[in-house]
Design an enzyme around this catalytic site. Structure first.
Site, mmCIF file in Angstrom:
data_model
loop_
_atom_site.group_PDB
_atom_site.id
_atom_site.type_symbol
_atom_site.label_atom_id
_atom_site.label_comp_id
_atom_site.label_asym_id
_atom_site.label_seq_id
_atom_site.Cartn_x
_atom_site.Cartn_y
_atom_site.Cartn_z
ATOM 1 N N GLU A 32 -4.752 -7.272 -1.565
ATOM 2 C CA GLU A 32 -5.506 -6.274 -0.665
ATOM 3 C C GLU A 32 -7.314 -6.167 -1.303
ATOM 4 O O GLU A 32 -7.684 -4.868 -1.959
ATOM 5 C CB GLU A 32 -4.452 -5.167 -1.654
ATOM 6 C CG GLU A 32 -3.079 -5.220 -1.614
ATOM 7 C CD GLU A 32 -2.341 -3.991 -1.574
ATOM 8 O OE1 GLU A 32 -1.622 -4.048 -0.827
ATOM 9 O OE2 GLU A 32 -2.101 -3.086 -2.313
ATOM 10 N N GLU A 61 3.573 -9.051 0.925
ATOM 11 C CA GLU A 61 3.494 -7.409 0.355
ATOM 12 C C GLU A 61 4.884 -6.589 1.360
ATOM 13 O O GLU A 61 4.255 -6.634 2.840
ATOM 14 C CB GLU A 61 2.897 -7.210 -0.469
ATOM 15 C CG GLU A 61 2.902 -7.535 -2.035
ATOM 16 C CD GLU A 61 1.396 -6.846 -2.249
ATOM 17 O OE1 GLU A 61 1.849 -5.136 -1.994
ATOM 18 O OE2 GLU A 61 0.564 -6.570 -2.851
#
Length: 351
Positions: A178, A285
């Protein structure tokens, strides 16, 4: 192959003769095509907490109340892939630590023995790296940009080589977790894009040096936010960042909107990423609230369908983040496990 053709020809001739004499036609039974595992849709689970959960005595139960391997429970619900995070020099804290090279290799071997596929996720930190924090490993804290670039290469090469030596070749490797703001702050911040590009390419090169067939993923959060993705990957393109797949997170919970308000935006963004950058996409995710089972089930079904709808099969799959991380153990509200130790029915979305 030649023998098979002859046998098939003989069978056809016998069937033709039988049809002429009996006037009764026998239709051949259709054969289901065999789809190679490597091309099947990815249904994954990030399970980094699992070894610690087991070490603390947590029991994973099937619907009949009998204890069972958590990976097998996930596989029974359609999960075919695990995603494993790697930290550089982690602590032994049950939540914020572990996930060392050695522990990651052991988990990968265990998953592969169950026939599961493997993704490795490098955080390049000693603990959590995400949009809010991208802390350098303590051992790298005072290194120059050139040294950090070599650190990324060495660490990546070391872990992937250890996996190969243990008999596991991951199909995918994430270089950074991320990273809309970059990684290895401040040197690798998006305020220093040319340096971030060097770090990302160093990780890419290390992966390909071990095995050129492994696909490298670059991962950004808020998969429904097309403006963020265009900004990031336009900059990555301008800096000649090397990667194979665009990884997305999708958490309606964290942006305080129901999936019904954002799923169309996720679809639009994935389709745009494929068209704009000619890259495959994967939701690496996803998660929903553990106590809103039906909503999480429906969100997962919608997410899976959105990825499958990406044109030309360029949507590769969907991975749930820590479905087994039951809240009484982890404190995490977006797991998909019940307080009684059994899998949440929400996971049936993967079947």
């Amino acid at each position: 192959m030649k023998n098979n053709i002859l046998i098939s020809f003989s069978a056809v001739m016998l069937l033709a003769c039988f049809s002429c004499s009996s006037q009764t036609e026998v239709a051949p039974k259709p054969v289901d095509p065999i789809v190679p595992v490597a091309t099947s849709f990815v249904k994954g689970a990030d399970v980094g907490w699992l070894p610690q959960m087991e070490a603390t005595g947590y029991l994973f139960l099937d619907q009949d109340g009998k204890a069972k391997d958590a990976l097998q429970l996930l596989k029974d619900r359609g999960i075919n892939t695990v995603r494993l995070r790697v930290w550089v020099n982690p602590s032994n804290h049950k939540i914020d630590g572990h996930c060392s090279k050695e522990e990651t290799v052991a988990m990968a071997v265990r998953a592969q023995k169950l026939g599961m596929r493997v993704m490795i996720n490098f955080h390049y930190s000693d603990s959590w790296a995400d949009p809010a924090k991208q802390n350098k490993p303590l051992a790298w804290a005072n290194h120059t940009v050139a040294q950090l670039k070599q650190d990324v290469y060495n660490h990546t090469f070391d872990v992937i080589s250890a996996l190969k030596q243990a008999g596991v070749t991951p199909e995918w490797v994430q270089v950074g977790n991320e990273i809309p703001g970059g990684m290895l702050w401040p040197e690798g911040s998006t305020n220093n894009w040319s340096q971030l590009a060097q770090f990302l390419n160093s990780g890419y090169d290390a992966v390909k040096a071990v095995d050129s067939k492994i696909k490298v993923v670059v991962h950004v959060d808020e998969g429904n936010n097309n403006a963020k993705f265009r900004w990031f990957f336009d900059a990555a393109t301008a800096q000649n960042v090397k990667y194979d797949i665009i990884g997305l997170s999708y958490y309606p919970y964290w942006i305080q909107k129901d999936y019904t308000q954002t799923i169309a935006d996720l679809s639009t963004n994935m389709n745009d990423m494929v068209a704009r950058y000619n890259k495959d996409v994967m939701v690496v995710e996803v998660g929903g609230e553990y106590d809103k089972v039906q909503n999480t089930y429906e969100m997962l079904r919608a997410t899976i369908q959105a990825v499958k709808n990406v044109p030309n099969n360029r949507g590769l799959g969907v991975m749930y983040w820590e479905p087994q991380g039951e809240k009484t153990w982890s404190g995490y509200s977006l797991s998909a496990w019940q307080a009684d130790g059994k899998p949440s029915p929400a996971l049936d979305a993967f079947k």
